[in-house]
Motif scaffolding. Structure first.
Motif, PDB file in Angstrom:
ATOM      1  N   PRO A 183      -6.397  -2.522   5.132  1.00 38.47           N
ATOM      2  CA  PRO A 183      -6.444  -1.625   3.971  1.00 38.47           C
ATOM      3  C   PRO A 183      -7.357  -2.157   2.878  1.00 38.47           C
ATOM      4  O   PRO A 183      -7.448  -3.369   2.678  1.00 38.47           O
ATOM      5  CB  PRO A 183      -4.994  -1.601   3.502  1.00 38.47           C
ATOM      6  CG  PRO A 183      -4.445  -2.895   3.938  1.00 38.47           C
ATOM      7  CD  PRO A 183      -5.133  -3.244   5.210  1.00 38.47           C
ATOM      8  N   PHE A 232      -7.767   9.824   3.677  1.00 33.89           N
ATOM      9  CA  PHE A 232      -6.754   9.277   2.789  1.00 33.89           C
ATOM     10  C   PHE A 232      -7.221   9.444   1.352  1.00 33.89           C
ATOM     11  O   PHE A 232      -8.323   9.035   1.003  1.00 33.89           O
ATOM     12  CB  PHE A 232      -6.555   7.798   3.124  1.00 33.89           C
ATOM     13  CG  PHE A 232      -5.574   7.114   2.230  1.00 33.89           C
ATOM     14  CD1 PHE A 232      -4.212   7.239   2.471  1.00 33.89           C
ATOM     15  CD2 PHE A 232      -5.996   6.383   1.136  1.00 33.89           C
ATOM     16  CE1 PHE A 232      -3.313   6.618   1.645  1.00 33.89           C
ATOM     17  CE2 PHE A 232      -5.090   5.768   0.318  1.00 33.89           C
ATOM     18  CZ  PHE A 232      -3.748   5.884   0.568  1.00 33.89           C
ATOM     19  N   GLU A 290      -6.137   1.823  -0.935  1.00 32.47           N
ATOM     20  CA  GLU A 290      -4.854   2.148  -0.309  1.00 32.47           C
ATOM     21  C   GLU A 290      -3.680   1.531  -1.044  1.00 32.47           C
ATOM     22  O   GLU A 290      -2.528   1.706  -0.653  1.00 32.47           O
ATOM     23  CB  GLU A 290      -4.850   1.675   1.147  1.00 32.47           C
ATOM     24  CG  GLU A 290      -5.535   2.647   2.053  1.00 32.47           C
ATOM     25  CD  GLU A 290      -5.378   2.275   3.504  1.00 32.47           C
ATOM     26  OE1 GLU A 290      -4.323   1.739   3.870  1.00 32.47           O
ATOM     27  OE2 GLU A 290      -6.317   2.529   4.268  1.00 32.47           O
ATOM     28  N   PRO A 311      -6.526   8.334  -2.360  1.00 29.50           N
ATOM     29  CA  PRO A 311      -5.751   7.337  -3.104  1.00 29.50           C
ATOM     30  C   PRO A 311      -4.878   7.985  -4.172  1.00 29.50           C
ATOM     31  O   PRO A 311      -5.239   8.994  -4.773  1.00 29.50           O
ATOM     32  CB  PRO A 311      -6.825   6.465  -3.742  1.00 29.50           C
ATOM     33  CG  PRO A 311      -8.031   6.690  -2.952  1.00 29.50           C
ATOM     34  CD  PRO A 311      -7.958   8.075  -2.442  1.00 29.50           C
ATOM     35  N   TYR A 347       5.803   7.010   3.333  1.00 28.50           N
ATOM     36  CA  TYR A 347       4.517   7.603   3.720  1.00 28.50           C
ATOM     37  C   TYR A 347       4.774   8.616   4.821  1.00 28.50           C
ATOM     38  O   TYR A 347       5.341   8.276   5.861  1.00 28.50           O
ATOM     39  CB  TYR A 347       3.599   6.492   4.198  1.00 28.50           C
ATOM     40  CG  TYR A 347       2.221   6.947   4.572  1.00 28.50           C
ATOM     41  CD1 TYR A 347       1.435   7.648   3.668  1.00 28.50           C
ATOM     42  CD2 TYR A 347       1.701   6.665   5.825  1.00 28.50           C
ATOM     43  CE1 TYR A 347       0.172   8.054   4.001  1.00 28.50           C
ATOM     44  CE2 TYR A 347       0.428   7.066   6.164  1.00 28.50           C
ATOM     45  CZ  TYR A 347      -0.325   7.764   5.243  1.00 28.50           C
ATOM     46  OH  TYR A 347      -1.582   8.172   5.584  1.00 28.50           O
ATOM     47  N   SER A 406       0.848  -1.175   0.000  1.00 28.48           N
ATOM     48  CA  SER A 406       0.000   0.000   0.000  1.00 28.48           C
ATOM     49  C   SER A 406       0.886   1.229   0.000  1.00 28.48           C
ATOM     50  O   SER A 406       2.104   1.135   0.041  1.00 28.48           O
ATOM     51  CB  SER A 406      -0.924  -0.003   1.220  1.00 28.48           C
ATOM     52  OG  SER A 406      -0.289   0.642   2.273  1.00 28.48           O
ATOM     53  N   LYS A 412       1.036   3.212   2.365  1.00 23.59           N
ATOM     54  CA  LYS A 412       1.554   3.372   3.723  1.00 23.59           C
ATOM     55  C   LYS A 412       2.726   2.444   4.020  1.00 23.59           C
ATOM     56  O   LYS A 412       3.429   2.640   4.988  1.00 23.59           O
ATOM     57  CB  LYS A 412       0.450   3.088   4.724  1.00 23.59           C
ATOM     58  CG  LYS A 412      -0.670   4.068   4.627  1.00 23.59           C
ATOM     59  CD  LYS A 412      -1.736   3.776   5.637  1.00 23.59           C
ATOM     60  CE  LYS A 412      -2.829   4.794   5.504  1.00 23.59           C
ATOM     61  NZ  LYS A 412      -3.923   4.533   6.413  1.00 23.59           N
TER      62      LYS A 412
END
Lengths: 583, 731
Positions: free
Chosen positions: B295, B328, B299, B330, B342, A183, A185
């Motif tokens: 997620p 969030f 994500e 995308p 991130y 992802s 993250k």
């Protein structure tokens, strides 16, 4: 009279007695707020929501029993002792009593969290259940820089890194990894350990952003607990596969930052040794059996059974183990090595990489897949596929070896889908999800090619002919049947091929017409929407208020979900339209 | 740095040379990793020359021998004379061997005569230690011993000096002596000296810094001591402070403050869960923290295109409240290598930590059920037929909102009163208007006498209540006429209770009686026997509710104190019980015993209407906040069921006389029909099923359906609307 008047001589009752606010608790325990916070974090004490908030809505309430639980904690005394000791040192320093200060500093009281872990997680399974946050945090800190100002010491970072790699080595060794997802993250992994699903997030191996407005003290307190917890969990897990803990690693590999590989090698080496031992023990068993009297086979049987149990894996583990079996991978310089090393070995593959300490180099002829992440690949070996890293992750999530065409170097990748989403429950399946589903179905059917196909008969007909049976009609019928079957099969394969190419299923237009005509028939003098609404209203009337609230809440959530799906569909339509116009 | 320096110099010269030197540079660079020894600096030009050990063997041997003589050879190559000549290299190695020997011989000689050579020969230039800048512009550089000027020599330009250097193999050891203005060639010994000094060693090789110490002063055997002072006392007694210190240490050791043996290193981790006893957690029940959200597709680093919001959508997020804004957004990255770190990962972990120790936890049941299963199981509506479903007839004729309607006891006619000041009587089945009374004042309420033989209508308008003869019954006209006659002498003796406030008189315009009240009358209700009727004056205070006796033309006040403003009143269908509803509650009185029986507490904002079940034990109350309360009088004074049906005010509620039906009409232009079954078995609660929502009226001035009444025999419903229409809904 005040609202909560209590006559003199009467004890507090109910929520007023059962819950106290945080500041009350701090006063009650006679500690500072920071010590209270640390205690709460270590002991796992959390605020609770009383039904009636006696002191008001803007307070945090702790249950009185929780606070008493903290009060009897030996750690609380330990903290007090440490504080007194610090004062002693300070006094010695300020009196310029240097050697006393030094002597005192060498004998600082310390504390351990072992018993707290035992207390919070009486059984090992409880610890596993609560491991998600622990792993995420430890993995995050393994990627952080040491900052002296925030008291993040290099030693702890190294410890975190070691712990996280030990965990990964265990997971990949026992093939317990189930899902992985890249992802924005970071990379999410999900493993199944002793029936518990453990999910954790590792950040991308890059320089992390350290925000200023974060209280690192709190995080470090959590980390302290998590480090201890993960250490004990790792030990237990390593012992369960008969490995020594902490593992002793090859210093050369460690210096090359190939810790994970060093760990796997360690595990493998131990395993081989154990294998040898097993053979030995079997030999001894056989010898023993000769010596034993014949009427006592039970004990021996029991022993053998125990040995057999160790190698028993559940079905899923076997599926995971065999996914990349007999496949050899080579990682390019630019791909995240640690993550892929972990994932591929967890699914049974053999990996090497570009760099020092690698088990074999790029020119090895056994390599099946080379994983590269660059716009073009100049020099290519013909015998291997050059794929992008996403292919590995998509493969393990789909549990099949996906065709590599779409993942080749320089290609625009198909979307990477989350394995954690239940598409059916969500109500929207992305296009590529459908494709993967079809591929999975195709892969499953490869073992039994045609559902309900009578292959045996088909081959037999040929045999019959060869045997020279003179009944011509029979032969003819057989031939016809064969032809028909071939036609069927051809059609089937055509369909499969279409599926593989990702063709969309186009629904029959006739069906739509039918539905429309039905709707037209239904229209009455009162509009159908009104009717539906009336029905709804009437249903609501007969519900109790509580149920009505619940019903409405469910409806709202459903509506929101539907709205999300609609947004997605609308966007998809727009994208397709744009594509068409641009074509 | 070296490379750059060379390049700068060479650039203006020739391209070929540059190429050669560059290739040399590469050699130098690769070799310099092994070992490089800096040679003495040649300050003639801008750049420095380094001599390089060409391979490991050379440098090793150099270390062994302690001489750097071979360097010159290699230095020559590297400076470019023989760019790549292996033979030359081997030559060099040979040279080195010879040179090494000679150097070692030389060094011995040098040591012997080291002191003498330099001091004896003085410098030629006698200017002394003055800055050479002073002579910069002069033609001479100084003076010799005789005082003659020493002329400056001509200098070679850079190109020439470079060429000279390339020609000369020994150029690297030549140094320009600025004071003497001459070129000095360093000897091997001198280079060696410099090299040793650079290494930080003593300049001469045979100087031994670690020679054994020789103590030249020997005390033994000397006759006299160095000092004649007497020995001090402290030399003979033990030190007090020392012993104190020792005692202190002893004490510290005894106490265990000082330990000599190192503490044993215990393994930090051990099998904590070794004995899995059935041990439960201490303290209160543990509520595990909810796991972090997994997620979704959005994500992903490479989500499907449809998950990425368009630019307009992203800008629309800015207009949202901060709480509603998506956390969030995308993003799509074409390849894994382009994914950045991130930026919120530390922050999110920190937030999670805060949640873990600061958020109050409570167990909540999350029900994952089909919402349809929440709907109670009701008997199907088909089984509950008949009930009014569709509009069958419309009665049009009124010019204003129809406020009140009433059916006659047989069900052939209905009467309607409107704000346009007329009361009309319609034939139910045909919709024909039979009779119109122009009363000239907005009508509030109409009520038909429940006795079929007396077709009399009570109408309230303003402060008056009219009792009118409808004239529909031909034969008994006489009797009705008798009933509706009032003696012209209005009796002042009527004034036992309410006489003074109410006056009975003959109505002149139409056949009937006029009862004048002192306040506006809002409603009129008949007793089941058709002789009594009650009127309600909301503003009438203690005389708000009056009961009139038609046969005797008498009026009396209700002998109870009312709490709150009365809204309407009703007689019990079978017994002598009287219901008065105020805005908050419904009060029940026994008229015979003159007793207050019960108060029904609806708990609604404002009651608008009340209806009694024909059985008499159940009451429905409609309120102005759209709620309909069903009271079971035997059960409780609280509502048995509250139905929140209408979004707007309920104007009227009604029970059917025979069928188990009841209805409510509201300002939202709808009327609801319910099935309300009351069982004779007291243990069984009444069954209430919503049946139908009747639409059709249109809203005028915010008012919708103003009245609803059931047909006395058929399951039909009349509704009167603010749009001046009366509708009949049939099954």
């Amino acid at each position: 009279m005040p609202k909560h008047y209590r006559p003199a001589g009467k004890k507090k009752e109910g929520n007023a007695a059962r819950y106290i606010t945080r500041s009350q608790a701090v006063k009650y325990l006679q500690v500072s707020l920071s010590v209270f916070r640390r205690l709460c974090i270590f002991k796992g004490v959390f605020p609770r929501d009383p039904k009636k908030k006696v002191k008001g809505n803007h307070h945090t309430y702790y249950h009185m029993k929780d606070i008493l639980f903290l009060k009897h904690e030996p750690l609380l005394d330990k903290f007090r002792e440490m504080r007194a000791y610090e004062k002693k040192v300070k006094k010695a320093v300020s009196k310029k009593n240097k050697d006393l200060a030094e002597r005192l500093l060498t004998r600082k009281p310390t504390y351990t969290l072992d018993m707290l872990i035992r207390e919070r997680y009486p059984k090992f399974i409880d610890a596993l259940r609560d491991l998600d946050d622990c792993l995420t945090m430890v993995h995050l800190f393994a990627a952080l820089p040491a900052i002296e100002r925030e008291n993040i010491q290099a030693e702890r970072i190294h410890n975190c890194r070691g712990l996280s790699l030990e965990w990964q080595a265990y997971i990949s060794r026992t093939h317990k990894l189930r899902k992985a997802f890249i992802s924005v993250k970071g990379i999410y992994y999900q493993a199944e350990v002793e029936g518990q699903k453990v999910t954790w997030l590792t950040p991308h191996a890059l320089q992390q952003v350290m925000p200023q407005d974060v209280d690192y003290k709190i995080m470090l307190t959590f980390l302290e607990f998590y480090e201890t917890l993960l250490g004990f969990v790792n030990l237990r897990l390593y012992h369960s596969i008969k490995l020594k803990y902490p593992p002793i690693l090859d210093p050369r590999l460690k210096a090359l930052a190939a810790d994970l590989y060093a760990l796997t090698r360690y595990a493998d080496a131990k395993d081989r040794a154990i294998g040898a031992n097993d053979e030995e023990s079997e030999l001894r068993l056989a010898q023993l059996q000769d010596q034993l009297p014949a009427n006592e086979p039970g004990a021996l049987m029991h022993l053998v059974e125990n040995v057999a149990d160790d190698n028993e894996d559940d079905e899923e583990t076997i599926a995971c183990k065999t996914l990349f079996q007999n496949k050899t991978f080579f990682l390019g310089r630019e791909v995240p090595r640690e993550s892929l090393l972990f994932v591929i070995t967890a699914f049974g593959g053999v990996v090497s990489w570009e760099g020092d300490g690698a088990p074999f180099d790029e020119s090895n002829q056994d390599i099946n897949y080379q994983i590269v992440d660059r716009p073009t690949q100049s020099h290519r070996f013909i015998s291997r596929d050059y794929v992008q890293p996403q292919w590995v992750f998509d493969c393990i999530n789909a549990r099949i070896i996906l065709p590599t065409e779409e993942y080749m170097v320089g290609k625009v990748l198909p979307p990477h889908l989350s394995p954690f989403v239940d598409n059916e429950a969500e109500g929207y399946v992305p296009e590529y999800g459908e494709t993967i589903k079809r591929l999975q179905a195709a892969a499953r059917k490869e073992i039994l090619p045609m559902p309900g196909g009578e292959h045996d008969d088909l081959e037999n007909s040929q045999n019959l002919l060869a045997e020279g049976i003179n009944d011509r009609t029979k032969a003819k019928a057989a031939a016809e049947k064969k032809q028909e079957m071939a036609l069927h099969e051809k059609q089937y394969h055509q369909e499969l091929k279409e599926e593989l190419e990702g063709m969309q299923y186009t629904p029959d237009p006739n069906i739509d017409d039918d539905v429309k005509s039905n709707v037209e028939e239904n229209t009455d003098d009162v509009s159908p929407e009104q009717l539906v609404k009336d029905d709804e209203n009437m249903a609501m009337l007969s519900m109790s208020r509580k149920q009505r609230g619940l019903y409405e809440a469910i409806k709202i959530s459903q509506q929101r979900k539907r709205a999300n799906v609609e947004t997605l569909e609308r966007r998809k339509k727009n994208i397709q339209k744009n594509k068409k116009t641009s074509d | 740095m070296k490379k750059n320096g060379k390049k700068n110099v060479l650039k203006p010269v020739e391209k070929e040379v540059v190429v050669v030197s560059e290739s040399d540079d590469e050699v130098v660079a690769s070799d310099s990793e092994h070992e490089s020894v800096e040679s003495p600096v040649v300050s003639d030009d801008d750049y420095e020359i380094f001599s390089e050990g060409n391979d490991d063997r050379n440098s090793d041997s150099e270390l062994d021998s302690g001489s750097g003589s071979e360097d010159e050879v290699h230095g020559n190559y590297l400076d470019g004379e023989h760019p790549s000549n292996e033979a030359g290299l081997s030559d060099g190695v040979d040279n080195f061997d010879q040179g090494d020997q000679s150097a070692s011989e030389d060094s011995r000689e040098v040591v012997d005569e080291s002191d003498s050579s330099e001091d004896e020969v003085g410098p030629r230039n006698t200017i002394g230690d003055v800055p050479l800048k002073w002579y910069e512009d002069e033609e001479h550089i100084g003076y010799d011993v005789a005082g003659k000027k020493i002329k400056k020599k001509e200098r070679l330009d850079k190109l020439d000096s470079f060429l000279a250097r390339t020609d000369d193999a020994n150029s690297w050891r030549k140094i320009m002596d600025d004071i003497e203005d001459e070129e000095v060639e360093l000897t091997k010994e001198e280079t060696k000296l410099i090299r040793r000094m650079l290494k930080g060693k003593a300049p001469h090789a045979d100087f031994d810094p670690h020679a054994p110490y020789v103590d030249w002063f020997a005390w033994d055997g000397a006759k006299h001591p160095l000092s004649n002072a007497p020995e001090p006392k402290r030399r003979f007694i033990p030190s007090k402070w020392e012993s104190k210190k020792v005692v202190k240490y002893i004490r510290a050791i005894r106490k265990g403050l000082i330990k000599f043996d190192k503490p044993k290193e215990e393994p930090r981790f051990y099998n904590l869960w070794g004995d899995e006893t059935e041990e439960s957690r201490h303290g209160l029940s543990y509520i595990p923290a909810p796991k972090a959200k997994l997620p979704g597709h959005d994500e992903s680093y490479n989500p499907s295109l449809e998950y990425i919001p368009t630019q307009e959508e992203i800008s629309a997020y800015q207009l949202m409240f901060e709480e509603d804004r998506p956390k969030f957004i995308p993003k799509r990255f074409t390849s894994l290598r382009s994914v950045p770190a991130y930026e919120k990962s530390v922050r999110e972990t920190f937030d999670r930590c805060l949640d873990l120790y600061l958020c109050p936890r409570a167990r909540k049941k999350r029900i994952n059920i089909d919402p349809e299963s929440l709907k109670p199981k009701l008997p199907s509506r088909k089984d509950l037929k008949p009930y009014p479903t569709t509009c069958y007839l419309e009665y049009k004729g009124h010019k204003g909102p129809v406020v009140s309607i009433c059916t006659d006891p047989v069900g052939q006619h209905i009467a309607s009163g409107s704000h346009d000041g007329t009361v009309r009587i319609w034939e139910v089945e045909t919709g024909r208007c039979i009779k119109v009374w122009e009363l000239g004042e907005p009508v509030q309420h109409v009520a038909w006498n429940p006795l079929p033989e007396f077709p009399i209508l009570a109408v309230s308008m303003g402060q008056d209540v009219l009792v009118l003869n409808t004239g529909l019954e031909k034969e008994e006209n006489k009797m009705i006429a008798d009933l509706l006659r009032v003696e012209t002498t209005p009796a002042p003796d009527d004034s036992e209770s309410a006489g003074s406030s109410v006056s009975w008189s003959q109505y002149d315009k139409y056949e009937g009686i006029r009862i004048k009240h002192f306040k506006t009358v809002s409603s009129v209700e008949w007793h089941r026997k058709g002789d009594y009727f009650s009127t309600v004056m909301p503003a009438g205070e203690s005389k708000a509710i009056l009961i009139h006796l038609l046969s005797k033309k008498l009026t009396q006040r209700l002998p109870f104190k009312l709490h709150g403003l009365p809204v309407c009143s009703t007689f019990h269908p079978t017994r002598s019980i009287f219901f008065v509803s105020t805005k908050k509650n419904v009060r029940v009185y026994d008229l015979v015993k003159k007793k207050f029986i019960k108060k029904l507490d609806a708990g609604v904002r404002e009651i608008s209407s009340v209806s009694i079940h024909p059985g008499g034990d159940n009451v429905i109350v409609g309120s102005k906040d759209g709620k309909l309360c069903w009271f079971d009088m035997d059960l409780s004074s609280k509502p048995y069921k509250i139905l929140k049906s209408h979004p707007k005010d309920i104007t009227n509620v009604a029970f059917h006389r025979n069928y188990p039906l009841f209805a409510s009409s509201s300002d939202d232009c709808t009327a609801y029909v319910f099935h309300g079954m009351v069982y004779s078995d007291l243990n069984q609660n009444p069954l209430i099923v919503p049946l139908e929502i009747l639409h059709g009226h249109t809203s005028v001035n915010g008012r919708g359906v103003l009245d609803c009444k059931f047909h006395p025999r058929q399951p039909w419903l009349f509704t009167a609307g603010a749009d001046a229409v009366i509708k009949l809904f049939c099954h």
